[in-house]
Design an enzyme around this catalytic site. Structure first.
Site, short mmCIF file in Angstrom:
data_model
loop_
_atom_site.label_atom_id
_atom_site.label_comp_id
_atom_site.label_asym_id
_atom_site.label_seq_id
_atom_site.Cartn_x
_atom_site.Cartn_y
_atom_site.Cartn_z
N ILE A 99 4.42 -5.04 2.26
CA ILE A 99 5.21 -6.18 1.79
C ILE A 99 6.07 -5.77 0.60
O ILE A 99 5.61 -5.09 -0.31
CB ILE A 99 4.27 -7.32 1.32
CG1 ILE A 99 3.33 -7.73 2.45
CG2 ILE A 99 5.07 -8.53 0.82
CD1 ILE A 99 2.13 -8.54 1.97
N CYS A 100 7.33 -6.22 0.62
CA CYS A 100 8.21 -6.02 -0.53
C CYS A 100 8.32 -7.36 -1.24
O CYS A 100 9.02 -8.27 -0.79
CB CYS A 100 9.59 -5.55 -0.06
SG CYS A 100 10.70 -5.26 -1.42
N LEU A 101 7.56 -7.51 -2.32
CA LEU A 101 7.57 -8.75 -3.11
C LEU A 101 7.36 -8.36 -4.56
O LEU A 101 6.37 -7.70 -4.88
CB LEU A 101 6.47 -9.70 -2.62
CG LEU A 101 6.34 -11.04 -3.33
CD1 LEU A 101 7.59 -11.90 -3.12
CD2 LEU A 101 5.11 -11.80 -2.85
#
EC number: 2.3.2.23
Length: 199
Positions: free
Chosen positions: A91-93
């Site tokens: 995940i890119c967060l």
């Protein structure tokens, strides 16, 4: 696991379990092997998104340095989203990386991930192929995301035309996972997908 991390996780776990907001959003959390360092989360796809009707499982690994470092989270359920790898579930967060603050909690993380499903950030992608489709062929992106939600997350909108193309590739000896991924990446163009696989 360090004592401070364990105490904090126990408290947060109760907070998630008892939270009405979390229940309303159809978010769950469970222990894996009775360990406070390994959790399994579940979030429902938000209404009015291609993920609606799907339930997505998350792997949550809590480091010994928690809450000073964020938990490591990835999607176990396959998903078609610009900020989540369609292959690994990474995940890119920002709050799971450099924008993490010790005041944040598991509840914050789960609600933020659900919000991410409703508001993708294609300019900061984890999956460049999905992000490009999101920007250039938005309608195909939406139907692909719905289809993946139906296939992998129990959603309602399995698209027969897409299934037929997957079956055509399976008939050529391609495994289902590869067939679906390559067709999705090629905007469901069977000829291009076939070339990609067999060239």
């Amino acid at each position: 696991m360090a004592n401070i991390a364990t105490q904090r996780i126990k408290r947060e776990f109760k907070e998630v379990v008892k939270s009405e907001e979390v229940a309303r959003c159809a978010i769950r959390i469970d222990l894996v092997n009775d360990s406070w360092s390994e959790l399994r989360g579940e979030i429902a796809g938000p209404p009015d998104t291609p993920y609606e009707g799907g339930v997505f499982a998350l792997e949550i690994v809590v480091p010994e340095t928690y809450p000073f470092n964020p938990p490591k989270v990835r999607f176990l359920t396959k998903i078609w989203h610009p900020n989540i790898s369609s292959v690994t579930g990474a995940i890119c967060l920002d709050i799971l990386k450099d924008q993490w603050a010790a005041a944040m909690t598991l509840r914050t993380v789960l609600l933020s991930l659900q919000a991410l499903l409703a508001a993708a950030e294609p300019d900061d992608p984890q999956d460049a192929v999905v992000a490009r489709q999101y920007k250039e062929y938005h309608n195909i992106f939406k139907t692909t995301a719905q289809h993946w939600t139906a296939v992998y997350a129990g959603g309602p909108n399995r698209i027969a035309e897409y299934e037929n193309r997957v079956t055509r590739l399976i008939d050529m000896g391609v495994d289902e996972l590869t067939a679906r991924a390559v067709l999705s990446a090629n905007n469901w163009d069977l000829e291009r997908a076939t070339e990609t696989i067999f060239s």
